[in-house]
Design an enzyme around this catalytic site. Sequence first.
Site, PDB file in Angstrom:
ATOM      1  N   HIS A 134     -15.718  13.398  -5.235  1.00 49.05           N
ATOM      2  CA  HIS A 134     -16.788  13.969  -4.410  1.00 49.05           C
ATOM      3  C   HIS A 134     -16.940  13.132  -3.146  1.00 49.05           C
ATOM      4  O   HIS A 134     -16.896  11.905  -3.195  1.00 49.05           O
ATOM      5  CB  HIS A 134     -18.096  13.965  -5.210  1.00 49.05           C
ATOM      6  CG  HIS A 134     -19.312  14.356  -4.419  1.00 49.05           C
ATOM      7  ND1 HIS A 134     -20.286  13.451  -4.039  1.00 49.05           N
ATOM      8  CD2 HIS A 134     -19.701  15.550  -3.920  1.00 49.05           C
ATOM      9  CE1 HIS A 134     -21.230  14.088  -3.366  1.00 49.05           C
ATOM     10  NE2 HIS A 134     -20.898  15.353  -3.272  1.00 49.05           N
ATOM     11  N   ASN A 135     -17.114  13.797  -1.995  1.00 48.91           N
ATOM     12  CA  ASN A 135     -17.281  13.082  -0.713  1.00 48.91           C
ATOM     13  C   ASN A 135     -16.305  11.904  -0.615  1.00 48.91           C
ATOM     14  O   ASN A 135     -16.694  10.753  -0.415  1.00 48.91           O
ATOM     15  CB  ASN A 135     -18.732  12.593  -0.551  1.00 48.91           C
ATOM     16  CG  ASN A 135     -19.674  13.746  -0.221  1.00 48.91           C
ATOM     17  OD1 ASN A 135     -19.246  14.885  -0.039  1.00 48.91           O
ATOM     18  ND2 ASN A 135     -20.957  13.464  -0.158  1.00 48.91           N
ATOM     19  N   GLU A 151     -12.329  15.860  -1.455  1.00 52.38           N
ATOM     20  CA  GLU A 151     -13.289  16.637  -0.669  1.00 52.38           C
ATOM     21  C   GLU A 151     -13.280  16.154   0.776  1.00 52.38           C
ATOM     22  O   GLU A 151     -13.258  14.959   1.052  1.00 52.38           O
ATOM     23  CB  GLU A 151     -14.695  16.494  -1.251  1.00 52.38           C
ATOM     24  CG  GLU A 151     -15.675  17.430  -0.554  1.00 52.38           C
ATOM     25  CD  GLU A 151     -17.063  17.383  -1.157  1.00 52.38           C
ATOM     26  OE1 GLU A 151     -17.800  18.355  -0.952  1.00 52.38           O
ATOM     27  OE2 GLU A 151     -17.408  16.383  -1.810  1.00 52.38           O
ATOM     28  N   ASP A 211     -15.418  16.903   4.307  1.00 52.63           N
ATOM     29  CA  ASP A 211     -16.525  17.538   5.054  1.00 52.63           C
ATOM     30  C   ASP A 211     -16.118  17.639   6.521  1.00 52.63           C
ATOM     31  O   ASP A 211     -15.984  16.607   7.185  1.00 52.63           O
ATOM     32  CB  ASP A 211     -17.786  16.667   4.969  1.00 52.63           C
ATOM     33  CG  ASP A 211     -18.558  16.904   3.684  1.00 52.63           C
ATOM     34  OD1 ASP A 211     -17.927  17.322   2.711  1.00 52.63           O
ATOM     35  OD2 ASP A 211     -19.779  16.653   3.662  1.00 52.63           O
ATOM     36  N   HIS A 258     -20.439  12.806   6.534  1.00 47.27           N
ATOM     37  CA  HIS A 258     -21.481  13.465   5.760  1.00 47.27           C
ATOM     38  C   HIS A 258     -22.533  13.979   6.734  1.00 47.27           C
ATOM     39  O   HIS A 258     -23.325  13.201   7.261  1.00 47.27           O
ATOM     40  CB  HIS A 258     -22.082  12.490   4.743  1.00 47.27           C
ATOM     41  CG  HIS A 258     -22.788  13.179   3.621  1.00 47.27           C
ATOM     42  ND1 HIS A 258     -23.559  12.521   2.696  1.00 47.27           N
ATOM     43  CD2 HIS A 258     -22.822  14.493   3.263  1.00 47.27           C
ATOM     44  CE1 HIS A 258     -24.048  13.403   1.827  1.00 47.27           C
ATOM     45  NE2 HIS A 258     -23.623  14.590   2.154  1.00 47.27           N
ATOM     46  N   GLU A 290     -15.344  21.275   2.871  1.00 50.26           N
ATOM     47  CA  GLU A 290     -16.729  21.707   3.062  1.00 50.26           C
ATOM     48  C   GLU A 290     -16.824  21.924   4.569  1.00 50.26           C
ATOM     49  O   GLU A 290     -16.958  20.980   5.344  1.00 50.26           O
ATOM     50  CB  GLU A 290     -17.694  20.629   2.573  1.00 50.26           C
ATOM     51  CG  GLU A 290     -19.124  21.135   2.514  1.00 50.26           C
ATOM     52  CD  GLU A 290     -20.091  20.063   2.046  1.00 50.26           C
ATOM     53  OE1 GLU A 290     -21.133  19.921   2.710  1.00 50.26           O
ATOM     54  OE2 GLU A 290     -19.815  19.375   1.055  1.00 50.26           O
TER      55      GLU A 290
END
Length: 638
Positions: free
Chosen positions: A170-171, A200, A202, A215, A249
């Site tokens: 995640h992230n 992931e 973003d 983020h 994302e």
Amino acid sequence: MENKWFLSMIRDDFRGGKINLEKTQKLLEKLNIRCNYIHVKSIFKDNDRLKQGKITIEEFRSIYRIIAHREEVTEIFNTYSENRKILLEKNLVQFLIQEQYSVEMTKTIASEIIEKYEPIEEVKQAHQMSLEGFTRYMDSSECLLFDNKCERTYQNMNHPLNDYFISSSHNTYLISDQLVGPSDIWGYVSALVKGCRCLEIDCWDGSQNEPVVYHGYTLTSKLLFKTVIQAIRKYAFITSDYPVVLSLENHCSPSQQEVIAHNLQSILGETLLSDVLDEFLDKLPSPEALKFKILVRNKKIGTLRETRERKGTDKHGQIEEYEEVEETDQEDEDDDEVKESETEDILKDNQEKEMESKRVAGLPLFKKKRVKVAVALSDLVIYTKAEKFRSFQHSRLHQQFNESNSIGESKARKLSKLQAQEFILHTRKFITRIYPKATRTDSSNFNPQEFWNIGCQMVALNFQTPGLPMDLQTGKFLDNGGSGYVLKPDFLRDNKSKFNPNKAPIDSNPITLTIRLISGIQLPPSHHSSSNKADVIVIIELFGVPNDQAKHQTRVIKKNAFSPRWNETFTFIIQVPELALIRFVVENQSLIAGNEFLGQYTLPVLCMNKGYRRVPLFSKMGESLEPASLFLYVWYVR
């Protein structure tokens, strides 16, 4: 004979007289005795009778015996040796069959062990083994708890992707917290080296038409998207040959989405999967079919057939819009749908009236927003289309084979408790990704076990945060050669199975696991100790379905991190061993400040060897603490 060998090995080092601590350490290493400097220093100090910082050849012999000749190993050797000096080849075969459960044991294998580990040439020539050889064998990788068959990719890799647990992060770009910490390429490199297969990214609009990764709506630093992809290209297949999924994302404008598409194609080249595989037109391919491929997970417009028809055409400037339905009373918003004012066009008046009437009636509330997607990027999404999860019923009726869902941990936890069997039916068909809730701003993690129990393939954790959840993650994916893909058990794949992790299984095949924890070997001393001491306890904890969760703890051994002896036996009855992990934690007992973590090791129960085994310990950050380990005897009946 042993004396003669020993003196021949060390005599030259004492030609100039006594030796100091550094030379002592080097000499132990020359004799293939692995040792921790802090322990050697303490033992050296105890044996340096004149306290001059130098020792004689006799004092060195004492130090050697203390470190190399562990009592518990000598006891085993003496049990099988006819004269307590030598093991004949037949004695070694007997030990390996009776104690190590080596079913296919032959004289040839015993002979190979002698050849490899016996340091005394005359003993080796006679096809025998001395205590020196036996000690080295017991300290070798062949006697580790982890079964070496699990060190290779031994599972069938031809099932569809949804049949596997997939190591997921995640992230991935963050190496600290979620609000002000740095974004760093190392996040991606480190995750890939650890065998992670779903990363992931973003993506946000950056200056000079260069998309950036960070983020959003926080003070975390920014990386160029293309730099991230270059690092992924370089490290993607260092640890595993199996496919990597890039979960985007995406918050970029259509023009920068086109830049993303261009970067993916130009940097990844042939490794980017940008078309349907001929033999997988209407079903998910297998990890084997996707070896050395990188897949993009993102929103997608239209069907795979339409994508194929557009292949080779100029897609520049082509933008599609679609209407997305979103539940408004969700406690944690989907990763892929963070509020984004430029692309949000909520249909107000009529919709608000409709929502008000639904609110009064107690029905789920939905709002709609319009999302713009560049066709160039949309067409790179093949088997991993990100689709909003609405309900199990909606998925059963409408979800396509190549659509996957992201569900926040809180919602997933609620569903797993209230609708476990429906959740399992869902994960049998569709790839499901679980991610940490937004309030985990410190990058803490949830326990992934509860979501593996219901077959969720991509349980995404913050890889940068050490602790129990990451220990479980690392332990689970030790299996199947560290490939990042572990085949789900039959009952999580078979449509006829009625498995429910929250209920006692009807047709389970339980195992009774017994562990005799014998001793500790050169354990890390307490940080509060000025020498090599610790008040040591060991906690053995089982993770799996709720009924299998169990924990045992040893008594404390005071002021001894070098060679604590417990000889305590613990038994676990495991109903669903296929999902069970076992974790060994060593702590320094402190009644005032709380126990101090010294080391741990986690592995799947079904990857455990039987017999006398060594458990290597790892630090909180996952670094090896060798030679620190636990010595135990394991047996189980199924």
